[in-house]
Enzyme design. Structure first.
Site, PDB file in Angstrom:
ATOM      1  N   LYS A 135       0.833  -1.199   0.000  1.00  0.00           N
ATOM      2  CA  LYS A 135       0.000   0.000   0.000  1.00  0.00           C
ATOM      3  C   LYS A 135       0.873   1.256   0.000  1.00  0.00           C
ATOM      4  O   LYS A 135       0.606   2.223  -0.704  1.00  0.00           O
ATOM      5  CB  LYS A 135      -0.951  -0.025   1.208  1.00  0.00           C
ATOM      6  CG  LYS A 135      -2.050  -1.062   1.037  1.00  0.00           C
ATOM      7  CD  LYS A 135      -2.809  -1.404   2.316  1.00  0.00           C
ATOM      8  CE  LYS A 135      -3.774  -2.558   2.037  1.00  0.00           C
ATOM      9  NZ  LYS A 135      -4.462  -3.050   3.236  1.00  0.00           N
ATOM     10  N   GLN A 151      -4.759  -1.883   9.588  1.00  0.00           N
ATOM     11  CA  GLN A 151      -4.607  -3.173   8.909  1.00  0.00           C
ATOM     12  C   GLN A 151      -5.115  -4.326   9.780  1.00  0.00           C
ATOM     13  O   GLN A 151      -4.704  -4.472  10.925  1.00  0.00           O
ATOM     14  CB  GLN A 151      -3.123  -3.390   8.553  1.00  0.00           C
ATOM     15  CG  GLN A 151      -2.857  -4.647   7.750  1.00  0.00           C
ATOM     16  CD  GLN A 151      -3.533  -4.633   6.376  1.00  0.00           C
ATOM     17  OE1 GLN A 151      -3.388  -3.690   5.613  1.00  0.00           O
ATOM     18  NE2 GLN A 151      -4.285  -5.676   6.071  1.00  0.00           N
ATOM     19  N   ASP A 202     -11.158   2.425   4.206  1.00  0.00           N
ATOM     20  CA  ASP A 202     -11.371   0.977   4.167  1.00  0.00           C
ATOM     21  C   ASP A 202     -12.862   0.639   4.037  1.00  0.00           C
ATOM     22  O   ASP A 202     -13.221  -0.482   3.693  1.00  0.00           O
ATOM     23  CB  ASP A 202     -10.853   0.372   5.492  1.00  0.00           C
ATOM     24  CG  ASP A 202      -9.815  -0.698   5.244  1.00  0.00           C
ATOM     25  OD1 ASP A 202      -9.629  -1.085   4.081  1.00  0.00           O
ATOM     26  OD2 ASP A 202      -9.206  -1.145   6.232  1.00  0.00           O
TER      27      ASP A 202
END
Ligand code: NDP
Length: 291
Positions: free
Chosen positions: A49, A93, A116
């Site tokens: 990312k 994450q 997200d």
């Protein structure tokens, strides 16, 4: 059989985003990537990312709290990032260490920075077909992959394997939306589903997201179906330097000859997830800066 090349489609999206970011005046969009602990898969996802953000011209801020961080301290960190005007998007994450509640953590991220798409408000907006919210990156990536591969879901029977909040449920809602490219009839299967092969055999489009290596076999698939394999499973393989090989939820060798289109693993849905995260970050920047 046509292979759906997720790397190629993601590269096209990344090039589009790069051009958009280059045209922005002043400060570039910034994503905060919070990684807790040393899970090897999380480590490689966050690295990927960070690298993709740099390629597009986005700034990333990597935050590595100790694995023992309490939920209270993590909330304080997220509150700081939520209030920081130089941070546009926040990603925590997963998986998180067991002592932290993922749902509570996802809820703590400001809905305006929730790139997200796991915040309650943004999940609700998917159900309401409200496009001002953020759609979770993997489901959004699957929809882009289908659209850019010329697969129109209208009137088709989509069968989703898996009902997680991260993939199964949101992709089912997206396929169900009453809009161009979607408007499908959707069946969602899970571990409580009886006679699963009878349902998967009805699928015009089969989306497998269960995390079981090579679970979907040829006898479970209708000839001519489009197969989207979301699974990323590590199977021990002593012939590999890493000691494992990556495989999807679909048994590619037997299913691919039957499919009209199919995504490989790796190189299918995975790269799209990262590309859509970057797209969401640019959207968050535009929301923060009203540009
Ligand atoms: P979860 O473990 O959260 O959910 C799995 C789902 O599959 C659950 O709904 C579960 O049912 C269902 N399931 C499990 N076993 C069976 C079975 N034998 N028969 C029917 N249903 C079953 O997984 P995720 O959704 O987070 O991830 C799924 C896969 O996708 C994983 O391999 C993951 O690594 C991968 N993934 C890939 C991404 C990418 O970018 N390509 C991004 C995110 C995930 P129940 O609800 O009843 O427990």
């Amino acid at each position: 059989m046509e292979l759906i090349d997720g790397n190629l489609i993601a590269a096209t999206i990344i090039a589009e985003l790069k051009a958009e970011v280059a045209a922005l005046p002043g400060r570039k969009p910034c994503i905060a990537l919070v990684r807790i602990g040393d899970d090897p898969a999380s480590l490689s996802y966050v690295k990927k990312k960070e690298k993709t953000a740099a390629e597009i011209g986005l700034t990333s801020r990597i935050i590595l709290p100790p694995v023992t961080i309490s939920q209270t301290d993590l909330f304080a960190l997220l509150d700081q990032l939520n209030a920081d005007p130089t941070v546009d998007g926040i990603l925590v994450q997963s998986p998180l260490p067991k002592h932290l509640s993922e749902v509570a953590v996802f809820r703590r991220v400001s809905a305006l920075k929730d790139v997200d798409g796991f915040n309650t408000l943004n999940l609700g907006k998917v159900a309401q077909e409200d496009e001002t919210g953020f759609v979770a990156c993997t489901p959004a990536g699957i929809m882009e992959l289908l659209a850019r591969s010329g697969v129109d879901l209208k009137g088709r029977h989509v069968v989703v394997l898996g009902r997680s909040l991260i993939v199964g449920k949101p992709v089912a809602l997206l396929a169900l939306q009453k809009k161009a490219g979607a408007n499908a009839t959707v069946t969602v299967c899970h571990s409580g589903t009886t006679n699963l092969p009878a349902l998967t055999r009805q699928a015009d489009v089969l989306i497998a997201a269960i995390g079981r290596a090579e679970f979907v076999t040829a006898d479970m698939v209708k000839p001519g179906a489009v197969i989207i394999d979301v699974g990323i499973n590590r199977v021990p393989d002593p012939t590999k330097k890493t000691g494992y090989r990556l495989t999807g939820d679909v048994h590619f060798p037997s299913v691919s000859p039957l499919a009209s289109k199919i995504t490989p693993v790796p190189g299918g849905v995975g790269p799209m997830t990262v590309a859509l995260l970057m797209k969401n970050t640019l959207k968050a920047y535009r929301l923060q800066t009203a540009s």
